[in-house]
Design a protein around this motif. Structure first.
Motif, PDB file in Angstrom:
ATOM      1  N   MET A   1       3.641  12.010   4.709  1.00  0.00           N
ATOM      2  CA  MET A   1       2.955  11.327   3.836  1.00  0.00           C
ATOM      3  C   MET A   1       1.368  11.982   3.847  1.00  0.00           C
ATOM      4  SD  MET A   1       1.491   7.482   5.597  1.00  0.00           S
ATOM      5  CE  MET A   1       3.154   6.806   5.464  1.00  0.00           C
ATOM      6  N   LYS A   2       0.676  11.854   3.065  1.00  0.00           N
ATOM      7  CA  LYS A   2      -0.569  12.268   2.862  1.00  0.00           C
ATOM      8  C   LYS A   2      -1.484  11.166   3.634  1.00  0.00           C
ATOM      9  CE  LYS A   2      -0.289  15.725  -0.605  1.00  0.00           C
ATOM     10  NZ  LYS A   2      -0.741  16.840  -0.123  1.00  0.00           N
ATOM     11  N   LYS A   4      -4.289   9.996   2.840  1.00  0.00           N
ATOM     12  CA  LYS A   4      -4.978   9.214   1.685  1.00  0.00           C
ATOM     13  C   LYS A   4      -4.177   8.264   1.183  1.00  0.00           C
ATOM     14  CE  LYS A   4      -3.725  12.427  -1.982  1.00  0.00           C
ATOM     15  NZ  LYS A   4      -4.291  13.185  -3.118  1.00  0.00           N
ATOM     16  N   GLU A   5      -2.970   8.065   1.784  1.00  0.00           N
ATOM     17  CA  GLU A   5      -2.034   6.980   1.340  1.00  0.00           C
ATOM     18  C   GLU A   5      -2.240   5.793   2.225  1.00  0.00           C
ATOM     19  OE1 GLU A   5       2.276   7.860   0.794  1.00  0.00           O
ATOM     20  OE2 GLU A   5       1.820   9.830   0.438  1.00  0.00           O
ATOM     21  N   ILE A   6      -3.008   5.977   3.627  1.00  0.00           N
ATOM     22  CA  ILE A   6      -3.111   5.041   4.567  1.00  0.00           C
ATOM     23  C   ILE A   6      -4.817   4.901   4.705  1.00  0.00           C
ATOM     24  CG2 ILE A   6      -1.095   4.775   5.244  1.00  0.00           C
ATOM     25  CD1 ILE A   6      -1.894   6.233   7.886  1.00  0.00           C
ATOM     26  N   HIS A   8      -9.063   6.191   3.748  1.00  0.00           N
ATOM     27  CA  HIS A   8     -10.137   6.580   2.730  1.00  0.00           C
ATOM     28  C   HIS A   8     -11.112   7.159   3.664  1.00  0.00           C
ATOM     29  CE1 HIS A   8     -13.284   3.603   2.993  1.00  0.00           C
ATOM     30  NE2 HIS A   8     -12.211   2.763   3.321  1.00  0.00           N
ATOM     31  N   TYR A  25      -7.135   1.699   5.778  1.00  0.00           N
ATOM     32  CA  TYR A  25      -6.977   0.494   4.854  1.00  0.00           C
ATOM     33  C   TYR A  25      -6.437  -0.740   5.766  1.00  0.00           C
ATOM     34  CZ  TYR A  25      -7.242   3.715   0.866  1.00  0.00           C
ATOM     35  OH  TYR A  25      -7.652   4.698   0.045  1.00  0.00           O
ATOM     36  N   ASP A  29      -2.637   0.436  11.225  1.00  0.00           N
ATOM     37  CA  ASP A  29      -2.387   1.885  11.166  1.00  0.00           C
ATOM     38  C   ASP A  29      -3.514   2.640  11.875  1.00  0.00           C
ATOM     39  OD1 ASP A  29      -0.187   1.697   9.422  1.00  0.00           O
ATOM     40  OD2 ASP A  29      -1.468   1.472   7.685  1.00  0.00           O
ATOM     41  N   MET A  95      -8.011  14.189   3.068  1.00  0.00           N
ATOM     42  CA  MET A  95      -7.442  13.236   2.781  1.00  0.00           C
ATOM     43  C   MET A  95      -6.037  13.900   2.289  1.00  0.00           C
ATOM     44  SD  MET A  95      -8.690  10.208   3.370  1.00  0.00           S
ATOM     45  CE  MET A  95      -9.183  10.888   4.880  1.00  0.00           C
ATOM     46  N   ASP A  96      -5.975  15.098   2.150  1.00  0.00           N
ATOM     47  CA  ASP A  96      -4.648  15.687   1.673  1.00  0.00           C
ATOM     48  C   ASP A  96      -3.778  16.255   2.690  1.00  0.00           C
ATOM     49  OD1 ASP A  96      -4.575  15.446  -1.105  1.00  0.00           O
ATOM     50  OD2 ASP A  96      -5.713  17.235  -1.454  1.00  0.00           O
ATOM     51  N   GLU A  98      -1.117  16.304   5.507  1.00  0.00           N
ATOM     52  CA  GLU A  98      -0.014  15.598   5.619  1.00  0.00           C
ATOM     53  C   GLU A  98       0.144  15.439   7.132  1.00  0.00           C
ATOM     54  OE1 GLU A  98       2.890  15.372   3.624  1.00  0.00           O
ATOM     55  OE2 GLU A  98       1.982  16.439   1.773  1.00  0.00           O
TER      56      GLU A  98
END
Length: 103
Positions: A1-2, A4-6, A8, A25, A29, A95-96, A98
């Motif tokens: 996952m990237k 940015k999925e969890i 900011h 967020y 996590d 944020m990109d 992996e």
């Protein structure tokens, strides 16, 4: 996952130093991100851009990590000929990243 999925990010720059935060967020996590997104990993991720040290500061009460990257802006925002050397672009790039998080 990237990342940015969890999380900011917020960022800033001063001279030739950029600081980039990673803010989860969900507090659940935070430990996983803390164990995965290390100063060494961020330094490697930005190896083409960051020529100095990367220091990580942990802010567990707000679920954040702050990375201070030295010699990261091509001499500084006002001295660099690169169009995209501001700290904001580095936070978007981070944020990109992996990441693999354990369950």
């Amino acid at each position: 996952m990237k990342l940015k999925e969890i999380a900011h990010s917020r960022t800033g720059d001063k001279g030739n130093i950029s600081n980039v935060s990673v803010i989860v967020y969900e507090m659940g996590d935070y430990e996983k991100v803390k164990n995965t997104v290390t100063a060494d990993r961020v330094k490697e991720y930005f190896q083409e851009i960051v020529k100095g040290d990367v220091k990580r500061y942990e802010l567990p009460k707000i679920g954040a990590l702050n990375f201070v990257m030295e010699n990261a802006l091509g001499g500084g925002v006002t001295r660099s000929l690169a169009i995209d050397r501001h700290g904001k672009s580095l936070s978007s790039a981070l944020m990109d990243m992996e990441i693999d998080l354990p369950d």
